[in-house]
Write a protein that holds these residues in place. Structure first.
Motif, PDB file in Angstrom:
ATOM      1  N   ASP A  16       2.663 -39.420 -13.483  1.00 28.56           N
ATOM      2  CA  ASP A  16       4.031 -38.900 -13.497  1.00 28.56           C
ATOM      3  C   ASP A  16       4.365 -38.266 -14.849  1.00 28.56           C
ATOM      4  OD1 ASP A  16       4.337 -39.828 -10.910  1.00 28.56           O
ATOM      5  OD2 ASP A  16       5.529 -41.587 -11.488  1.00 28.56           O
ATOM      6  N   LEU A  17       3.940 -38.910 -15.927  1.00 32.12           N
ATOM      7  CA  LEU A  17       4.178 -38.380 -17.266  1.00 32.12           C
ATOM      8  C   LEU A  17       3.438 -37.057 -17.455  1.00 32.12           C
ATOM      9  CD1 LEU A  17       5.400 -38.671 -20.064  1.00 32.12           C
ATOM     10  CD2 LEU A  17       3.503 -40.160 -20.683  1.00 32.12           C
ATOM     11  N   ALA A  18       2.202 -36.982 -17.015  1.00 33.91           N
ATOM     12  CA  ALA A  18       1.431 -35.738 -17.125  1.00 33.91           C
ATOM     13  C   ALA A  18       2.104 -34.615 -16.343  1.00 33.91           C
ATOM     14  CB  ALA A  18       0.002 -35.961 -16.632  1.00 33.91           C
ATOM     15  N   ALA A  19       2.606 -34.918 -15.147  1.00 33.11           N
ATOM     16  CA  ALA A  19       3.295 -33.900 -14.340  1.00 33.11           C
ATOM     17  C   ALA A  19       4.562 -33.418 -15.030  1.00 33.11           C
ATOM     18  CB  ALA A  19       3.619 -34.469 -12.957  1.00 33.11           C
ATOM     19  N   ALA A  20       5.308 -34.326 -15.641  1.00 33.36           N
ATOM     20  CA  ALA A  20       6.533 -33.952 -16.348  1.00 33.36           C
ATOM     21  C   ALA A  20       6.215 -33.070 -17.557  1.00 33.36           C
ATOM     22  CB  ALA A  20       7.293 -35.203 -16.779  1.00 33.36           C
ATOM     23  N   ILE A  21       5.164 -33.389 -18.274  1.00 34.23           N
ATOM     24  CA  ILE A  21       4.756 -32.589 -19.437  1.00 34.23           C
ATOM     25  C   ILE A  21       4.364 -31.192 -18.979  1.00 34.23           C
ATOM     26  CG2 ILE A  21       2.967 -32.348 -21.211  1.00 34.23           C
ATOM     27  CD1 ILE A  21       3.027 -35.464 -21.410  1.00 34.23           C
ATOM     28  N   GLU A  22       3.616 -31.098 -17.889  1.00 31.47           N
ATOM     29  CA  GLU A  22       3.206 -29.784 -17.381  1.00 31.47           C
ATOM     30  C   GLU A  22       4.402 -28.974 -16.899  1.00 31.47           C
ATOM     31  OE1 GLU A  22      -0.082 -30.407 -14.669  1.00 31.47           O
ATOM     32  OE2 GLU A  22      -1.481 -30.279 -16.357  1.00 31.47           O
ATOM     33  N   LYS A  24       7.145 -28.842 -18.272  1.00 31.21           N
ATOM     34  CA  LYS A  24       7.765 -28.309 -19.488  1.00 31.21           C
ATOM     35  C   LYS A  24       6.885 -27.264 -20.167  1.00 31.21           C
ATOM     36  CE  LYS A  24      11.580 -30.619 -19.435  1.00 31.21           C
ATOM     37  NZ  LYS A  24      12.859 -29.938 -19.333  1.00 31.21           N
ATOM     38  N   GLY A  25       5.784 -26.866 -19.506  1.00 28.33           N
ATOM     39  CA  GLY A  25       4.972 -25.763 -20.006  1.00 28.33           C
ATOM     40  C   GLY A  25       3.804 -26.126 -20.895  1.00 28.33           C
ATOM     41  N   VAL A  41       3.671 -34.458 -25.600  1.00 26.52           N
ATOM     42  CA  VAL A  41       5.131 -34.374 -25.543  1.00 26.52           C
ATOM     43  C   VAL A  41       5.664 -33.615 -26.760  1.00 26.52           C
ATOM     44  CG1 VAL A  41       7.259 -35.744 -25.711  1.00 26.52           C
ATOM     45  CG2 VAL A  41       5.478 -36.412 -24.100  1.00 26.52           C
ATOM     46  N   LEU A  42       5.075 -33.830 -27.913  1.00 27.52           N
ATOM     47  CA  LEU A  42       5.535 -33.148 -29.125  1.00 27.52           C
ATOM     48  C   LEU A  42       5.289 -31.647 -29.088  1.00 27.52           C
ATOM     49  CD1 LEU A  42       4.493 -35.753 -31.834  1.00 27.52           C
ATOM     50  CD2 LEU A  42       6.798 -35.258 -30.973  1.00 27.52           C
ATOM     51  N   GLN A  43       4.431 -31.183 -28.176  1.00 27.87           N
ATOM     52  CA  GLN A  43       4.183 -29.753 -28.041  1.00 27.87           C
ATOM     53  C   GLN A  43       5.228 -29.048 -27.170  1.00 27.87           C
ATOM     54  OE1 GLN A  43       0.160 -28.844 -26.792  1.00 27.87           O
ATOM     55  NE2 GLN A  43      -0.674 -30.500 -28.032  1.00 27.87           N
TER      56      GLN A  43
END
Length: 93
Positions: A16-22, A24-25, A41-43
């Protein structure tokens, strides 16, 4: 909870975290571990305060201030009425 159920829960949270990061681009490399997620996340790009102000007040928006000139913040604004006390502004650019 069993050890297996905890592993399954953590894997689901990581996915879920990986999907949310993706969303956001930011690309999440295949095989990225949970430990890698904080750096990803910092990116994620965020808006500056001026960019957020302009996004919230598109051209044609009205703004009322108590003497503050929004031209000193961001964008181009035309005073519609003012003087002492509240001033109405129209964003022109």
């Amino acid at each position: 909870m069993s050890v297996q159920s905890e592993i399954t829960r953590l894997q689901g949270a990581k996915d879920d975290l990986a999907a949310a990061i993706e969303q956001k681009g930011v690309a999440v490399p295949a095989g990225a571990k949970l430990d890698d997620m904080a750096a990803l996340v910092l990116q994620i790009e965020t808006m500056s305060a001026d960019e957020a102000f302009l996004a919230a007040h598109p051209v044609g928006s009205y703004l009322y201030t108590n003497g503050t000139d929004p031209n000193n913040v961001a964008g181009a604004w035309q005073a519609l009425r003012g003087g002492m006390g509240p001033t109405a502004w129209l964003r022109t650019a």
